[in-house]
Design a protein around this motif. Structure first.
Motif, PDB file in Angstrom:
ATOM      1  N   VAL A  11       2.207  -3.946 -12.066  1.00 44.88           N
ATOM      2  CA  VAL A  11       2.128  -2.695 -11.346  1.00 44.88           C
ATOM      3  C   VAL A  11       3.140  -1.684 -11.874  1.00 44.88           C
ATOM      4  N   ALA A  12       4.543  -1.957 -11.985  1.00 46.57           N
ATOM      5  CA  ALA A  12       5.555  -1.194 -12.394  1.00 46.57           C
ATOM      6  C   ALA A  12       5.148  -0.457 -13.800  1.00 46.57           C
ATOM      7  N   ALA A  13       4.628  -1.406 -14.566  1.00 43.02           N
ATOM      8  CA  ALA A  13       4.042  -0.963 -15.918  1.00 43.02           C
ATOM      9  C   ALA A  13       3.084   0.008 -15.872  1.00 43.02           C
ATOM     10  N   ASP A  34      10.202   1.917  -6.580  1.00 38.92           N
ATOM     11  CA  ASP A  34      11.029   1.445  -5.550  1.00 38.92           C
ATOM     12  C   ASP A  34      10.327   0.271  -4.342  1.00 38.92           C
ATOM     13  N   GLN A  35       8.998   1.006  -3.777  1.00 39.60           N
ATOM     14  CA  GLN A  35       8.213   0.305  -3.105  1.00 39.60           C
ATOM     15  C   GLN A  35       7.627  -1.104  -3.526  1.00 39.60           C
ATOM     16  N   VAL A  36       7.339  -0.821  -5.153  1.00 38.64           N
ATOM     17  CA  VAL A  36       6.929  -1.890  -5.885  1.00 38.64           C
ATOM     18  C   VAL A  36       7.642  -3.345  -5.721  1.00 38.64           C
ATOM     19  N   PHE A  37       9.007  -3.064  -5.931  1.00 38.94           N
ATOM     20  CA  PHE A  37       9.930  -4.031  -5.809  1.00 38.94           C
ATOM     21  C   PHE A  37      10.228  -4.497  -4.574  1.00 38.94           C
ATOM     22  N   ARG A  38       9.922  -3.835  -3.444  1.00 37.55           N
ATOM     23  CA  ARG A  38      10.156  -4.317  -1.968  1.00 37.55           C
ATOM     24  C   ARG A  38       8.811  -4.944  -1.507  1.00 37.55           C
TER      25      ARG A  38
END
Length: 135
Positions: A11-13, A34-38
């Motif tokens: 998703v980050a990519a 930031d929300q992706v990794f949370r």
């Protein structure tokens, strides 16, 4: 269902690609990243990309690989240009030395070595560093 680190990375990519394409501003990208990794679930991850079109992640990987190859080529060209400049300057210095030697009565110290050797050593170090970064 719980999301894995690999899911978050995908998703980050995808978000990076949308930011590069101009669909997200830098601020939006950072907020969503930031929300992706949370995020803990797939549903939370899907919310972050729900308003964006689907992205072919294989194409993203291919573009990244192509960009990396393009970055390597200028380094090789710079080294080649460096050696050409070194050879050209060395040749001119030797021609000046030969002309000075022919017009003098005695031995003329071969001063062009003082130009060639340090410059050549710097180029050799650069070659070693570029080969070290490949492996």
């Amino acid at each position: 269902m719980r999301a894995s680190d690999g899911d978050r990375e995908r998703v980050a990519a995808e978000l990076r690609e949308h930011c590069a394409d101009g669909r997200l501003t830098i601020d939006e990208f950072h907020e969503r990243l930031d929300q992706v990794f949370r995020s803990k679930t797939h549903a939370e991850l899907q919310l972050l990309t729900a308003d964006l079109p689907a992205t072919d992640l294989r194409a993203v990987a291919e573009r990244a690989q192509t960009a990396a190859e393009v970055e390597k080529k200028p380094a090789r060209n710079e080294l080649r240009d460096g050696w050409r400049t070194w050879a050209f300057a060395s040749g001119i210095n030797w021609m000046i030395w030969v002309a000075a030697s022919l017009n003098s009565d005695g031995f003329v110290y071969p001063w062009p070595f003082w130009v060639m050797i340090p410059w050549g050593l710097v180029l050799l170090v650069m070659v070693g560093k570029s080969r070290g970064s490949k492996g």
